[in-house]
Design an enzyme around this catalytic site. Sequence first.
Site, PDB file in Angstrom:
ATOM      1  N   LYS A   1       6.368  -1.975   1.772  1.00 59.65           N
ATOM      2  CA  LYS A   1       5.217  -1.374   2.457  1.00 59.65           C
ATOM      3  C   LYS A   1       4.038  -2.337   2.404  1.00 59.65           C
ATOM      4  O   LYS A   1       3.065  -2.153   1.671  1.00 59.65           O
ATOM      5  CB  LYS A   1       4.882  -0.007   1.859  1.00 59.65           C
ATOM      6  CG  LYS A   1       4.062   0.864   2.818  1.00 59.65           C
ATOM      7  CD  LYS A   1       4.122   2.324   2.423  1.00 59.65           C
ATOM      8  CE  LYS A   1       3.187   3.191   3.235  1.00 59.65           C
ATOM      9  NZ  LYS A   1       3.344   3.132   4.681  1.00 59.65           N
TER      10      LYS A   1
ATOM     11  N   TYR B   1       0.823  -1.206   0.000  1.00 61.55           N
ATOM     12  CA  TYR B   1       0.000   0.000   0.000  1.00 61.55           C
ATOM     13  C   TYR B   1       0.854   1.251   0.000  1.00 61.55           C
ATOM     14  O   TYR B   1       2.070   1.190   0.181  1.00 61.55           O
ATOM     15  CB  TYR B   1      -0.965  -0.008   1.196  1.00 61.55           C
ATOM     16  CG  TYR B   1      -0.317   0.281   2.546  1.00 61.55           C
ATOM     17  CD1 TYR B   1       0.505  -0.651   3.172  1.00 61.55           C
ATOM     18  CD2 TYR B   1      -0.519   1.501   3.185  1.00 61.55           C
ATOM     19  CE1 TYR B   1       1.083  -0.379   4.409  1.00 61.55           C
ATOM     20  CE2 TYR B   1       0.048   1.777   4.424  1.00 61.55           C
ATOM     21  CZ  TYR B   1       0.852   0.833   5.029  1.00 61.55           C
ATOM     22  OH  TYR B   1       1.421   1.112   6.246  1.00 61.55           O
TER      23      TYR B   1
ATOM     24  N   LEU C   1      11.188   1.405   6.618  1.00 61.51           N
ATOM     25  CA  LEU C   1      10.567   1.854   5.371  1.00 61.51           C
ATOM     26  C   LEU C   1      11.311   3.094   4.861  1.00 61.51           C
ATOM     27  O   LEU C   1      11.577   4.009   5.650  1.00 61.51           O
ATOM     28  CB  LEU C   1       9.090   2.204   5.604  1.00 61.51           C
ATOM     29  CG  LEU C   1       8.340   2.486   4.309  1.00 61.51           C
ATOM     30  CD1 LEU C   1       7.999   1.179   3.602  1.00 61.51           C
ATOM     31  CD2 LEU C   1       7.088   3.308   4.549  1.00 61.51           C
TER      32      LEU C   1
ATOM     33  N   GLU D   1      12.439   2.523  13.778  1.00 65.28           N
ATOM     34  CA  GLU D   1      11.590   3.632  13.331  1.00 65.28           C
ATOM     35  C   GLU D   1      10.372   3.679  14.234  1.00 65.28           C
ATOM     36  O   GLU D   1      10.249   2.887  15.167  1.00 65.28           O
ATOM     37  CB  GLU D   1      11.202   3.447  11.850  1.00 65.28           C
ATOM     38  CG  GLU D   1      10.488   2.129  11.577  1.00 65.28           C
ATOM     39  CD  GLU D   1      10.230   1.867  10.087  1.00 65.28           C
ATOM     40  OE1 GLU D   1      10.110   2.824   9.315  1.00 65.28           O
ATOM     41  OE2 GLU D   1      10.134   0.680   9.723  1.00 65.28           O
TER      42      GLU D   1
ATOM     43  N   ARG E   1      -7.396 -21.106  -1.066  1.00 64.24           N
ATOM     44  CA  ARG E   1      -6.310 -20.647  -0.195  1.00 64.24           C
ATOM     45  C   ARG E   1      -5.064 -21.457  -0.506  1.00 64.24           C
ATOM     46  O   ARG E   1      -4.827 -22.522   0.067  1.00 64.24           O
ATOM     47  CB  ARG E   1      -6.708 -20.802   1.267  1.00 64.24           C
ATOM     48  CG  ARG E   1      -5.670 -20.258   2.232  1.00 64.24           C
ATOM     49  CD  ARG E   1      -6.166 -20.235   3.669  1.00 64.24           C
ATOM     50  NE  ARG E   1      -5.135 -19.721   4.568  1.00 64.24           N
ATOM     51  CZ  ARG E   1      -4.177 -20.472   5.128  1.00 64.24           C
ATOM     52  NH1 ARG E   1      -4.138 -21.775   4.909  1.00 64.24           N
ATOM     53  NH2 ARG E   1      -3.280 -19.909   5.911  1.00 64.24           N
TER      54      ARG E   1
ATOM     55  N   ARG F   1       7.777   3.990  -5.164  1.00 60.35           N
ATOM     56  CA  ARG F   1       7.879   3.044  -4.039  1.00 60.35           C
ATOM     57  C   ARG F   1       6.857   1.927  -4.157  1.00 60.35           C
ATOM     58  O   ARG F   1       7.142   0.777  -3.818  1.00 60.35           O
ATOM     59  CB  ARG F   1       7.741   3.775  -2.703  1.00 60.35           C
ATOM     60  CG  ARG F   1       8.040   2.856  -1.515  1.00 60.35           C
ATOM     61  CD  ARG F   1       8.049   3.595  -0.188  1.00 60.35           C
ATOM     62  NE  ARG F   1       6.761   4.168   0.127  1.00 60.35           N
ATOM     63  CZ  ARG F   1       6.527   4.977   1.162  1.00 60.35           C
ATOM     64  NH1 ARG F   1       7.531   5.317   1.977  1.00 60.35           N
ATOM     65  NH2 ARG F   1       5.325   5.466   1.390  1.00 60.35           N
TER      66      ARG F   1
HETATM   67  N1  PDD Z   1       3.096   4.988   7.216  1.00 60.50           N
HETATM   68  N2  PDD Z   1       7.852   3.882   8.533  1.00 60.50           N
HETATM   69  C1  PDD Z   1       6.723   3.160   8.615  1.00 60.50           C
HETATM   70  C2  PDD Z   1       6.759   1.863   9.324  1.00 60.50           C
HETATM   71  C3  PDD Z   1       5.538   3.638   8.022  1.00 60.50           C
HETATM   72  O1  PDD Z   1       4.419   2.902   8.089  1.00 60.50           O
HETATM   73  C4  PDD Z   1       5.546   4.897   7.379  1.00 60.50           C
HETATM   74  C5  PDD Z   1       4.312   5.466   6.714  1.00 60.50           C
HETATM   75  C6  PDD Z   1       6.746   5.622   7.344  1.00 60.50           C
HETATM   76  C7  PDD Z   1       6.860   6.977   6.685  1.00 60.50           C
HETATM   77  O2  PDD Z   1       6.793   6.894   5.276  1.00 60.50           O
HETATM   78  P1  PDD Z   1       6.205   8.099   4.413  1.00 60.50           P
HETATM   79  O3  PDD Z   1       6.981   9.295   4.786  1.00 60.50           O
HETATM   80  O4  PDD Z   1       6.421   7.665   3.031  1.00 60.50           O
HETATM   81  O5  PDD Z   1       4.740   8.233   4.799  1.00 60.50           O
HETATM   82  C8  PDD Z   1       7.879   5.082   7.912  1.00 60.50           C
HETATM   83  C9  PDD Z   1       1.853   5.371   6.601  1.00 60.50           C
HETATM   84  C10 PDD Z   1       1.591   6.833   6.643  1.00 60.50           C
HETATM   85  C11 PDD Z   1       0.740   4.555   7.226  1.00 60.50           C
HETATM   86  O6  PDD Z   1       0.942   3.361   7.376  1.00 60.50           O
HETATM   87  O7  PDD Z   1      -0.316   5.091   7.534  1.00 60.50           O
END
Ligand code: PDD
Length: 294
Positions: A148, A33, A206, A181, A101, A52
């Site tokens: 992601k 996503y 990420l 993170e 499945r 990405r």
């Molecule tokens: N999350 N690290 C993780 C684990 C994340 O899920 C996200 C973003 C980021 C930051 O990435 P970006 O700057 O591209 O949004 C870092 C999104 C916003 C979410 O899951 O809602």
Amino acid sequence: LARTAWLNGVFVAADEARISPFDRAFLFADAVYEVTAVYNGQPVDMERHLDRLERSLSEIGFTTFPARKEIAAAHHRLIAENGIGEGFIYLQVSRGAYGGRDFPAPDPARPTVFAFGEPKPLIDVPSARNGIKVIAFDDIRWARCDIKSTGLLGPVLAKTAAKTAGKEDAWFVDGDGLITEAASANAWIVTQQGELVTRALSNAILPGITRHAIFDTLAQHGLKIVERSFSLEEAKQSVEAFNTSAVALVTPVVEIDGATLAGGKPGPVTRSIQRLYYTAIGADVAKAAPWANE
Ligand code: PDD
């Protein structure tokens, strides 16, 4: 007013959108996503989000991708139809439904592509103004956090634990005691020596689009970022900290695992990065975030 979503190329009322329970996103979290911020009615860093997305898809074995132009056009139409001046668009691509499945990825892929959007203030919010408190949480996620994936049980457990503890978010700590993170954002600190630090890119985090944009913005201003790992202990002794993501933008962190940073208020480095980033996405800081000038 019914919200409009986008499902497999068709714009539909969000509460009438239907997918199969055999969808591999539902059975296996076999899906990736993107969340893209919207400001001034425009998606922020659309091309980087598309890059990405394609990278995530290719890392899980996709060899063809949904058309970039169509996805970008869908973002614009969702923004218009849902009246999103400020907010976000969520986009998910799963490997689709095959009526059973079976673990191995089917070939060819028949992806389910879904997107929806919501208006939501991103800049002038209490978290950005006053900062948030975070707990430390063991990084129990898998070894490919650079993808992601919609497999988000780790962040769900971490953020639930934070909420139960009366805090706003969680920072993940790896087996070596180092911060990877935040639960859904990248994590940054300003050390006692005045270094601005965030962990280097690897499979452990990420590659945030907001992180990338801040690298670009600070480089234009000749400001230095140190990419290295830092421990929970170092974070607790830092003078400032913040999160970056498409929905958090730049959110000050004023408490880490019970340790209060710099009097519990957002510090000057965080404020200057907020101002630079808000400006970079097209905001008039004096109007949109007067508190960031203090
Ligand atoms: N999350 N690290 C993780 C684990 C994340 O899920 C996200 C973003 C980021 C930051 O990435 P970006 O700057 O591209 O949004 C870092 C999104 C916003 C979410 O899951 O809602």
